[in-house]
Design a protein around this motif. Structure first.
Motif, short mmCIF file in Angstrom:
data_model
loop_
_atom_site.label_atom_id
_atom_site.label_comp_id
_atom_site.label_asym_id
_atom_site.label_seq_id
_atom_site.Cartn_x
_atom_site.Cartn_y
_atom_site.Cartn_z
N GLN A 97 65.39 -11.86 38.36
CA GLN A 97 66.70 -11.30 38.67
C GLN A 97 66.54 -9.78 38.72
O GLN A 97 66.02 -9.18 37.78
CB GLN A 97 67.73 -11.69 37.60
N HIS A 118 70.24 -9.93 32.20
CA HIS A 118 70.26 -11.25 32.85
C HIS A 118 70.78 -12.32 31.90
O HIS A 118 71.60 -13.15 32.28
CB HIS A 118 68.86 -11.60 33.35
N GLN A 119 70.34 -12.28 30.65
CA GLN A 119 70.78 -13.26 29.66
C GLN A 119 72.28 -13.14 29.39
O GLN A 119 72.98 -14.15 29.25
CB GLN A 119 69.99 -13.12 28.37
N ALA A 122 74.15 -14.60 32.33
CA ALA A 122 74.06 -16.06 32.26
C ALA A 122 75.01 -16.61 31.20
O ALA A 122 75.69 -17.62 31.42
CB ALA A 122 72.63 -16.49 31.96
N THR A 126 78.20 -19.02 32.05
CA THR A 126 78.37 -20.32 31.38
C THR A 126 79.72 -20.39 30.70
O THR A 126 80.42 -21.41 30.79
CB THR A 126 77.24 -20.53 30.34
N THR A 131 78.06 -21.39 37.80
CA THR A 131 76.61 -21.51 37.96
C THR A 131 76.13 -20.54 39.04
O THR A 131 76.35 -20.78 40.23
CB THR A 131 76.21 -22.95 38.36
#
Length: 149
Positions: A97, A118-119, A122, A126, A131
């Motif tokens: 990413q 990025h985490q 994500a 979520t 998604t």
């Protein structure tokens, strides 16, 4: 990307890596795709499809667009949506990413990758039952070379 100032070396390295990756992935790196990749890597500034076509040949729009699409899907270049242009990917060997630092003064683009960012994206996606399919974050500003003293 912007850390390398010898563009011939960058271009040579990008072409060698593209040859290797395409062979490993069973993809064809045709002469036109090789030429378009070379044009994109000539500097660390994004190039538009029109600029690529000027070099490839103005009578070749479909061929140029197909080559840009192939190189983007193969992960060899990035499409910079905010300025509708393309820039070489310095890490095509693995999915990642990207965050692109785009200097609005000199048009130089530096790719960075932040795993914590990025985490967090994500996690938030979520949390919102979303998604993500693809992610490139484009950050506009002024690079150190252009920043007023």
């Amino acid at each position: 990307m912007s850390h390398c100032h010898n563009h011939a070396t960058c271009t040579h390295t990008a072409l060698a890596e593209a040859e290797k990756l395409c062979a490993e992935r069973g993809l064809r790196l045709t002469d036109i795709r090789r030429k378009v990749l070379s044009i994109v890597w000539q500097s660390h500034k994004a190039v538009t499809a029109a600029q690529v076509m000027q070099i490839v040949g103005p009578s070749q729009p479909p061929v140029t667009y197909r080559a840009l699409e192939f190189l983007t899907k193969a992960g060899l270049i990035h499409h910079v949506s905010s300025i509708n242009a393309y820039v070489g990917c310095p890490h095509p060997q693995h999915q990642h990413q990207s965050q692109l630092l785009i200097c609005d003064s000199c048009q130089t683009i530096t790719e960075i990758t932040s795993t914590p960012l990025h985490q967090e994206i994500a996690r938030l996606a979520t949390q919102h039952h979303f998604t993500p399919a693809h992610q490139i974050i484009e950050i506009h500003g002024t690079c150190a070379n252009c920043h007023p003293a």
